[in-house]
Design a protein around this motif. Structure first.
Motif, short mmCIF file in Angstrom:
data_model
loop_
_atom_site.label_atom_id
_atom_site.label_comp_id
_atom_site.label_asym_id
_atom_site.label_seq_id
_atom_site.Cartn_x
_atom_site.Cartn_y
_atom_site.Cartn_z
N ALA A 127 10.23 -1.32 32.87
CA ALA A 127 11.04 -2.55 33.04
C ALA A 127 10.77 -3.27 34.36
N THR A 128 9.74 -2.80 35.09
CA THR A 128 9.31 -3.53 36.28
C THR A 128 8.48 -4.74 35.83
N GLY A 129 8.63 -5.86 36.53
CA GLY A 129 7.81 -7.03 36.23
C GLY A 129 6.53 -6.98 37.05
N GLU A 130 5.41 -7.37 36.44
CA GLU A 130 4.13 -7.26 37.15
C GLU A 130 3.32 -8.55 37.07
N VAL A 131 3.01 -9.10 38.24
CA VAL A 131 2.06 -10.20 38.30
C VAL A 131 0.74 -9.58 38.76
N GLU A 132 -0.30 -9.77 37.98
CA GLU A 132 -1.59 -9.19 38.36
C GLU A 132 -2.60 -10.31 38.59
N VAL A 133 -3.30 -10.23 39.72
CA VAL A 133 -4.37 -11.20 40.00
C VAL A 133 -5.65 -10.40 40.19
N ARG A 134 -6.55 -10.55 39.22
CA ARG A 134 -7.77 -9.74 39.22
C ARG A 134 -8.98 -10.65 39.35
N ASP A 135 -9.91 -10.28 40.22
CA ASP A 135 -11.11 -11.12 40.34
C ASP A 135 -12.38 -10.28 40.28
N THR A 136 -13.49 -10.95 40.09
CA THR A 136 -14.79 -10.25 40.06
C THR A 136 -15.57 -10.62 41.33
N GLY A 137 -14.84 -10.73 42.44
CA GLY A 137 -15.42 -11.21 43.68
C GLY A 137 -16.07 -10.15 44.54
N ILE A 138 -16.09 -10.41 45.85
CA ILE A 138 -16.87 -9.58 46.78
C ILE A 138 -16.24 -8.21 47.01
N GLY A 139 -14.92 -8.06 46.71
CA GLY A 139 -14.27 -6.77 46.88
C GLY A 139 -14.00 -6.44 48.34
N ILE A 140 -13.30 -5.32 48.55
CA ILE A 140 -12.87 -4.93 49.89
C ILE A 140 -13.13 -3.44 50.07
N ALA A 141 -13.80 -3.07 51.16
CA ALA A 141 -14.07 -1.65 51.39
C ALA A 141 -12.75 -0.92 51.66
N ARG A 142 -12.73 0.33 51.23
CA ARG A 142 -11.51 1.14 51.26
C ARG A 142 -10.80 1.13 52.62
N GLU A 143 -11.58 1.24 53.70
CA GLU A 143 -10.95 1.39 55.02
C GLU A 143 -10.18 0.14 55.47
N HIS A 144 -10.47 -1.00 54.86
CA HIS A 144 -9.77 -2.22 55.26
C HIS A 144 -8.43 -2.38 54.55
N ILE A 145 -8.29 -1.74 53.40
CA ILE A 145 -7.12 -2.02 52.55
C ILE A 145 -5.78 -1.81 53.27
N PRO A 146 -5.60 -0.70 54.02
CA PRO A 146 -4.28 -0.52 54.66
C PRO A 146 -3.94 -1.61 55.67
N ARG A 147 -4.93 -2.34 56.17
CA ARG A 147 -4.65 -3.32 57.22
C ARG A 147 -4.56 -4.76 56.72
N LEU A 148 -4.77 -4.96 55.42
CA LEU A 148 -4.88 -6.34 54.90
C LEU A 148 -3.67 -7.21 55.17
N THR A 149 -2.46 -6.60 55.22
CA THR A 149 -1.27 -7.44 55.37
C THR A 149 -0.91 -7.67 56.85
#
Ligand code: ADP
Length: 270
Positions: free
Chosen positions: A180-202
Motif C-alpha cells: 500500500a506504499t505509493g511509488e513514483v519511479e524514474v528510470r533512465d538508460t543514461g550514464i549511471g552512477i558509480a556505487r561509491e557516489h550514491i550515499p553522497r548524492l543528496t
C-alpha cells in the motif's frame, strides 16, 4: 542550529553539578564547518557565471561587434543569467524546506493531473532527444504539499533527461505497491552512477561530474531538495544505478498518504 546546541546540559556531579559541553561543541563545530562550506560553495557557484558575464560585458563595451556577433554574445550572457536564476531559485526552495521542519500539510491532491503536467514539462525539456514514457495507474490521490511533491518528481525527471544521452529512454511510473506504499519511479538508460557516489548524492552541491552538471544547467541542489521533500512526507528515496547502463530513482510515499480517488469521495459523504 549550531549555536542553539551550545546551551549546556547540567548534570549532577558529586555534591555539585557539572556542565556537559563536549558533545554540544563538537556538534557546534560540525554545523559551523558545514555552514562555512555552504557559504563557500554558494559564493563559488555565483562567482563563476558572474565572471563569465563580466567578461562578455567588457567585450561588448570595448569591441565593435557585427550584429550576428552581438546576438551570439547576448545568447551566451542569457545562459549565464539563467544559470544564476536557477541557482537562486533552488537555494530559496532549499531554505524554505529547511526552515519549516514540520511535516508537509495533509492536503489530498489528485495525482493524474499533476503527473500529466510533468509529462508535458519532460517533453519540452528533452525536446525530442529521448524516448519518454509515463505509465500511471490512474485514480489516486496523495496527501501532502502538491508543489513540493511536483518539484521533487520534476527534479528526478530533469536529472534523467540531463544524464541520459540523446536517443536514450526515460520511463516514469506511478503505482501502488502490494504493501500500500505509493511509488513514483524514474528510470533512465543514461550514464549511471558509480556505487561509491550514491550515499553522497543528496548532499548540497555534491556532483559526480561537475562539468556535465553545470553544462546542462544543474545546480547540484536538486537531490538535496528531493531528500527534504521526501523526509517531510515521511517517505523514502531509493537509488539503484549502474555506470554505463542507467539509473533508477524511486520516491516512496507511506500508505497513509495514498488513497484511491473514489474512496476519497466516499469519505466526504460519511
Ligand atoms: P545536479 O543539479 O548537478 O543534477 P542533483 O543534486 O540533482 O544535482 O544531482 C547530484 C548529482 O547526482 C549530479 O550532479 C549527477 O552527477 C548525479 N545524478 C543525479 N541524477 C542522475 C541520473 N539520473 N543519472 C546519472 N547521474 C545522476
Amino acid at each position: 542550529q549550531g549555536r542553539a546546541t551550545l546551551s549546556v546540559a547540567v548534570r549532577p556531579y558529586g555534591d555539585g553539578m557539572k556542565l556537559v559541553l563536549s558533545q554540544d561543541i563538537t556538534e557546534h563545530e560540525r554545523n559551523d564547518g558545514m555552514r562555512r562550506d555552504f557559504v563557500a560553495n554558494v559564493s563559488h557557484e555565483i562567482r563563476t557565471p558572474l565572471t563569465v558575464l563580466s567578461g562578455f560585458v567588457e567585450t561588448m563595451a570595448s569591441l565593435p561587434l557585427s550584429e550576428p556577433e552581438r546576438q551570439r554574445v547576448l545568447t551566451l550572457m542569457r545562459q549565464q543569467t539563467d544559470r544564476m536564476q536557477t541557482l537562486v531559485g533552488d537555494l530559496l526552495t532549499l531554505a524554505q524546506l529547511e526552515g519549516s521542519p514540520r511535516p508537509a500539510p495533509d492536503r489530498w491532491t489528485a495525482l493524474d493531473p499533476l503527473l500529466q503536467r510533468l509529462e508535458a514539462d519532460a517533453g519540452s525539456l528533452s525536446a525530442g532527444r529521448h524516448v519518454i514514457r509515463f505509465q500511471v495507474e490512474p485514480g489516486f490521490e496523495v496527501a501532502g504539499n502538491p508543489s513540493e511533491l511536483a518539484s521533487a518528481i520534476t527534479n528526478l525527471v530533469t536529472n534523467a533527461v540531463r544524464y541520459t544521452p540523446e536517443g536514450g529512454r526515460i520511463d516514469v511510473s506511478w503505482r501502488l505497491r502490494p504493501d500500500a506504499t505509493g511509488e513514483v519511479e524514474v528510470r533512465d538508460t543514461g550514464i549511471g552512477i558509480a556505487r561509491e557516489h550514491i550515499p553522497r548524492l543528496t548532499e548540497r552541491f555534491y556532483r559526480v561530474d561537475g562539468s556535465r552538471s553545470r553544462d546542462t544547467g544543474g545546480t547540484g541542489l536538486g537531490l538535496s531538495i528531493v531528500k527534504h521533500v521526501v523526509q517531510r512526507h515521511g517517505g523514502e528515496l531509493v537509488v539503484e544505478s549502474e555506470p554505463g547502463k542507467g539509473s533508477c530513482f524511486r520516491l516512496l510515499l507511506p500508505a497513509p498518504r495514498v488513497r484511491r480517488a473514489r474512496q476519497g469521495a466516499a469519505d466526504h459523504k460519511s
